[in-house]
Design a protein around this motif. Structure first.
Motif, PDB file in Angstrom:
ATOM      1  N   ASP A 276      15.398  20.515  -8.859  1.00 20.96           N
ATOM      2  CA  ASP A 276      15.664  20.954 -10.230  1.00 20.96           C
ATOM      3  C   ASP A 276      14.548  21.870 -10.733  1.00 20.96           C
ATOM      4  O   ASP A 276      14.813  22.929 -11.297  1.00 20.96           O
TER       5      ASP A 276
ATOM      6  N   SER B 294      12.541  23.628  -8.932  1.00 20.18           N
ATOM      7  CA  SER B 294      12.610  24.867  -8.164  1.00 20.18           C
ATOM      8  C   SER B 294      13.672  25.804  -8.728  1.00 20.18           C
ATOM      9  O   SER B 294      13.438  27.002  -8.887  1.00 20.18           O
ATOM     10  N   LEU B 295      14.830  25.257  -9.048  1.00 21.34           N
ATOM     11  CA  LEU B 295      15.901  26.079  -9.622  1.00 21.34           C
ATOM     12  C   LEU B 295      15.508  26.639 -10.984  1.00 21.34           C
ATOM     13  O   LEU B 295      15.786  27.796 -11.292  1.00 21.34           O
ATOM     14  N   LYS B 296      14.848  25.823 -11.781  1.00 22.22           N
ATOM     15  CA  LYS B 296      14.410  26.290 -13.097  1.00 22.22           C
ATOM     16  C   LYS B 296      13.362  27.388 -12.991  1.00 22.22           C
ATOM     17  O   LYS B 296      13.209  28.187 -13.896  1.00 22.22           O
ATOM     18  N   ALA B 297      12.659  27.401 -11.856  1.00 18.91           N
ATOM     19  CA  ALA B 297      11.668  28.464 -11.600  1.00 18.91           C
ATOM     20  C   ALA B 297      12.346  29.674 -10.956  1.00 18.91           C
ATOM     21  O   ALA B 297      11.668  30.564 -10.442  1.00 18.91           O
ATOM     22  N   ARG B 298      13.676  29.680 -10.959  1.00 18.84           N
ATOM     23  CA  ARG B 298      14.491  30.784 -10.428  1.00 18.84           C
ATOM     24  C   ARG B 298      14.318  30.955  -8.910  1.00 18.84           C
ATOM     25  O   ARG B 298      14.340  32.064  -8.392  1.00 18.84           O
ATOM     26  N   LYS B 299      14.139  29.824  -8.222  1.00 21.53           N
ATOM     27  CA  LYS B 299      14.050  29.850  -6.757  1.00 21.53           C
ATOM     28  C   LYS B 299      15.254  29.113  -6.192  1.00 21.53           C
ATOM     29  O   LYS B 299      15.851  28.278  -6.863  1.00 21.53           O
ATOM     30  N   TRP B 300      15.589  29.397  -4.988  1.00 22.18           N
ATOM     31  CA  TRP B 300      16.650  28.675  -4.294  1.00 22.18           C
ATOM     32  C   TRP B 300      16.144  28.384  -2.899  1.00 22.18           C
ATOM     33  O   TRP B 300      16.235  29.200  -1.996  1.00 22.18           O
TER      34      TRP B 300
END
Length: 122
Positions: free
Chosen positions: A58, A60-66
């Protein structure tokens, strides 16, 4: 109207001012199993969140990473869960863990070994 609990959790109605509750028209009921299932489900939810790295994914996604491969996590099938205390909540956690394909061992000096065996717990 709960007194004497401080920062610890209270269960039952031992710490409820029954007189004051009645005076204010509040019905007080002792429902000893009402939170059992919720507690067991919460324990399993936390276990799965850790195993599947939900919080890290979560963030990581919020940091715009995948970074999918980094946060796959592990399956519960075949893993062993040890439960200390096989009362109401412990036995409900065991049932849910067994449903996930986990091996479950439990220790409780007060619980019946027959009850544990009945749901497949060692």
């Amino acid at each position: 109207m709960v007194e004497g609990c401080g920062e610890s959790w209270c269960v039952g109605i031992d710490n409820v001012d029954l007189h004051a509750a009645t005076e204010f028209g509040c019905i007080v009921v002792n429902a000893p199993i009402s939170n059992t299932v919720a507690a067991a489900e919460h324990a399993i939810a936390l276990l799965l969140a850790i195993a599947r790295k939900v919080a890290k994914a979560d963030a990581s996604l919020k940091a715009r990473k995948w970074e999918r491969s980094k946060y796959v996590g592990v399956s519960m099938v075949g893993k062993t869960m040890a439960i200390m205390g096989f009362g109401k909540v412990g036995s409900e956690v065991a049932r849910r863990a067994k449903a996930l394909g986990m091996n479950v061992v439990a220790h409780d000096p007060y619980a019946s070994a027959d009850r544990a065996r009945a749901i497949g717990v060692l």
